[in-house]
Design a protein around this motif. Structure first.
Motif, PDB file in Angstrom:
ATOM      1  N   LEU A  45       0.845  -1.190   0.000  1.00 32.71           N
ATOM      2  CA  LEU A  45       0.000   0.000   0.000  1.00 32.71           C
ATOM      3  C   LEU A  45       0.884   1.246   0.000  1.00 32.71           C
ATOM      4  O   LEU A  45       1.909   1.292   0.676  1.00 32.71           O
ATOM      5  N   GLY A  46       0.502   2.236  -0.804  1.00 38.24           N
ATOM      6  CA  GLY A  46       1.294   3.461  -0.895  1.00 38.24           C
ATOM      7  C   GLY A  46       2.341   3.416  -1.997  1.00 38.24           C
ATOM      8  O   GLY A  46       3.098   4.364  -2.178  1.00 38.24           O
ATOM      9  N   ARG A  47       2.396   2.314  -2.737  1.00 40.23           N
ATOM     10  CA  ARG A  47       3.340   2.184  -3.856  1.00 40.23           C
ATOM     11  C   ARG A  47       2.571   1.868  -5.129  1.00 40.23           C
ATOM     12  O   ARG A  47       1.590   1.126  -5.113  1.00 40.23           O
ATOM     13  N   THR A  48       3.057   2.406  -6.252  1.00 41.64           N
ATOM     14  CA  THR A  48       2.513   2.031  -7.554  1.00 41.64           C
ATOM     15  C   THR A  48       3.081   0.663  -7.888  1.00 41.64           C
ATOM     16  O   THR A  48       4.289   0.433  -7.743  1.00 41.64           O
ATOM     17  N   LYS A  49       2.208  -0.251  -8.322  1.00 42.47           N
ATOM     18  CA  LYS A  49       2.602  -1.637  -8.510  1.00 42.47           C
ATOM     19  C   LYS A  49       2.289  -2.124  -9.916  1.00 42.47           C
ATOM     20  O   LYS A  49       1.270  -1.748 -10.482  1.00 42.47           O
ATOM     21  N   LEU A  50       3.156  -2.967 -10.435  1.00 46.82           N
ATOM     22  CA  LEU A  50       2.867  -3.719 -11.644  1.00 46.82           C
ATOM     23  C   LEU A  50       2.828  -5.173 -11.207  1.00 46.82           C
ATOM     24  O   LEU A  50       3.859  -5.746 -10.845  1.00 46.82           O
ATOM     25  N   ILE A  51       1.634  -5.725 -11.181  1.00 48.85           N
ATOM     26  CA  ILE A  51       1.442  -7.103 -10.751  1.00 48.85           C
ATOM     27  C   ILE A  51       1.292  -7.955 -12.001  1.00 48.85           C
ATOM     28  O   ILE A  51       0.441  -7.690 -12.847  1.00 48.85           O
ATOM     29  N   VAL A  52       2.147  -8.973 -12.111  1.00 49.73           N
ATOM     30  CA  VAL A  52       2.195  -9.808 -13.305  1.00 49.73           C
ATOM     31  C   VAL A  52       2.004 -11.261 -12.904  1.00 49.73           C
ATOM     32  O   VAL A  52       2.668 -11.743 -11.986  1.00 49.73           O
ATOM     33  N   THR A  53       1.087 -11.951 -13.582  1.00 48.97           N
ATOM     34  CA  THR A  53       0.985 -13.397 -13.405  1.00 48.97           C
ATOM     35  C   THR A  53       1.616 -14.062 -14.621  1.00 48.97           C
ATOM     36  O   THR A  53       1.474 -13.586 -15.741  1.00 48.97           O
ATOM     37  N   LEU A  54       2.314 -15.146 -14.367  1.00 44.92           N
ATOM     38  CA  LEU A  54       2.974 -15.920 -15.416  1.00 44.92           C
ATOM     39  C   LEU A  54       2.533 -17.373 -15.318  1.00 44.92           C
ATOM     40  O   LEU A  54       2.105 -17.825 -14.251  1.00 44.92           O
ATOM     41  N   LEU A  55       2.683 -18.096 -16.415  1.00 44.80           N
ATOM     42  CA  LEU A  55       2.428 -19.539 -16.369  1.00 44.80           C
ATOM     43  C   LEU A  55       3.353 -20.170 -15.335  1.00 44.80           C
ATOM     44  O   LEU A  55       2.929 -20.882 -14.444  1.00 44.80           O
ATOM     45  N   SER A  56       4.640 -19.903 -15.496  1.00 42.13           N
ATOM     46  CA  SER A  56       5.685 -20.404 -14.608  1.00 42.13           C
ATOM     47  C   SER A  56       6.969 -19.676 -14.983  1.00 42.13           C
ATOM     48  O   SER A  56       7.160 -19.315 -16.147  1.00 42.13           O
ATOM     49  N   LEU A  57       7.838 -19.474 -14.012  1.00 47.56           N
ATOM     50  CA  LEU A  57       9.133 -18.876 -14.337  1.00 47.56           C
ATOM     51  C   LEU A  57       9.956 -19.814 -15.224  1.00 47.56           C
ATOM     52  O   LEU A  57      10.872 -19.387 -15.905  1.00 47.56           O
ATOM     53  N   ASP A  58       9.611 -21.094 -15.224  1.00 48.01           N
ATOM     54  CA  ASP A  58      10.319 -22.079 -16.045  1.00 48.01           C
ATOM     55  C   ASP A  58       9.721 -22.259 -17.434  1.00 48.01           C
ATOM     56  O   ASP A  58      10.291 -22.950 -18.269  1.00 48.01           O
ATOM     57  N   ALA A  59       8.570 -21.661 -17.697  1.00 47.88           N
ATOM     58  CA  ALA A  59       7.897 -21.849 -18.987  1.00 47.88           C
ATOM     59  C   ALA A  59       8.621 -21.104 -20.102  1.00 47.88           C
ATOM     60  O   ALA A  59       9.049 -19.968 -19.916  1.00 47.88           O
ATOM     61  N   GLU A  60       8.760 -21.751 -21.242  1.00 46.49           N
ATOM     62  CA  GLU A  60       9.369 -21.096 -22.401  1.00 46.49           C
ATOM     63  C   GLU A  60       8.465 -19.985 -22.917  1.00 46.49           C
ATOM     64  O   GLU A  60       8.933 -18.934 -23.329  1.00 46.49           O
ATOM     65  N   GLN A  61       7.173 -20.214 -22.898  1.00 46.43           N
ATOM     66  CA  GLN A  61       6.195 -19.202 -23.316  1.00 46.43           C
ATOM     67  C   GLN A  61       5.488 -18.706 -22.058  1.00 46.43           C
ATOM     68  O   GLN A  61       5.143 -19.497 -21.190  1.00 46.43           O
ATOM     69  N   GLY A  62       5.270 -17.413 -21.982  1.00 46.75           N
ATOM     70  CA  GLY A  62       4.535 -16.863 -20.849  1.00 46.75           C
ATOM     71  C   GLY A  62       5.257 -17.002 -19.529  1.00 46.75           C
ATOM     72  O   GLY A  62       4.625 -17.091 -18.482  1.00 46.75           O
ATOM     73  N   GLY A  63       6.607 -16.981 -19.576  1.00 44.85           N
ATOM     74  CA  GLY A  63       7.394 -17.177 -18.369  1.00 44.85           C
ATOM     75  C   GLY A  63       8.451 -16.105 -18.158  1.00 44.85           C
ATOM     76  O   GLY A  63       8.209 -14.913 -18.351  1.00 44.85           O
TER      77      GLY A  63
END
Length: 174
Positions: A45-63
């Motif tokens: 709270l009190g910070r501008t945030k960019l919240i990102v969901t990914l498939l997985s950090l290990d995924a070749e696509q969307g990671g």
């Protein structure tokens, strides 16, 4: 609202849940960090945030590659808090931090926050990625009001950086 689908290779998978849109307050969450600590949205709270969901950090696509591209393109916004959420275990998040650094990025797991998927409209419902999180992002102001929201339709796509920048610029005072 129309059903959302994510294309991953030759597969088209339904995405379930209620996707928070621009203008709405972001729903609260309680997730787990790479050190097995519970982390609530209120911590930022009190910070501008960019919240990102990914498939997985290990995924070749969307990671991880998608995250790194996003970070490079938004380097000029040092006060922007990056929060990355995936189904990866806290141990995998810790390994990713050791291998890739990821400075100024908060890594969170849905390990103890399975309701997150539905409350944020990122629950992949179909085989082969059922249970994972669809790549999506929310740009959120200091009071947790959503300035911009986007869910990818194809795991090979990139986020709309021009729209993110425009929303950030519109947030700046006068």
């Amino acid at each position: 609202m129309a059903q959302h689908f994510l294309r991953y290779g030759d597969e088209s998978m339904a995405v379930g849940g209620s996707f928070p849109e621009a203008g709405q307050l972001l729903p609260s969450f309680m997730l787990v960090d790479e050190h097995l600590r519970d982390v609530a949205l209120e911590r930022f709270l009190g910070r501008t945030k960019l919240i990102v969901t990914l498939l997985s950090l290990d995924a070749e696509q969307g990671g991880l590659a998608l995250l790194q591209q996003l970070r490079r393109k938004l380097e000029g916004w040092p006060l922007l808090q990056f929060i990355v959420i995936s189904v990866d275990s806290p141990f995998s998040l810790h390994r990713a931090r050791k291998e890739h650094g990821l400075p100024n990025v908060v890594l969170l797991s849905t390990l103890r926050g399975r309701d997150f998927h539905k409350h944020f409209g990122v629950l992949l419902q179909d085989y082969p990625l059922a249970g994972m999180t669809c790549p999506a992002l929310w740009l959120v102001d200091d009071d947790d009001r959503i300035l911009y929201a986007q869910r990818l339709e194809n795991a090979d796509d990139d986020f709309d950086l021009a729209a993110i920048r425009n929303a950030l610029l519109a947030k700046l005072p006068g």
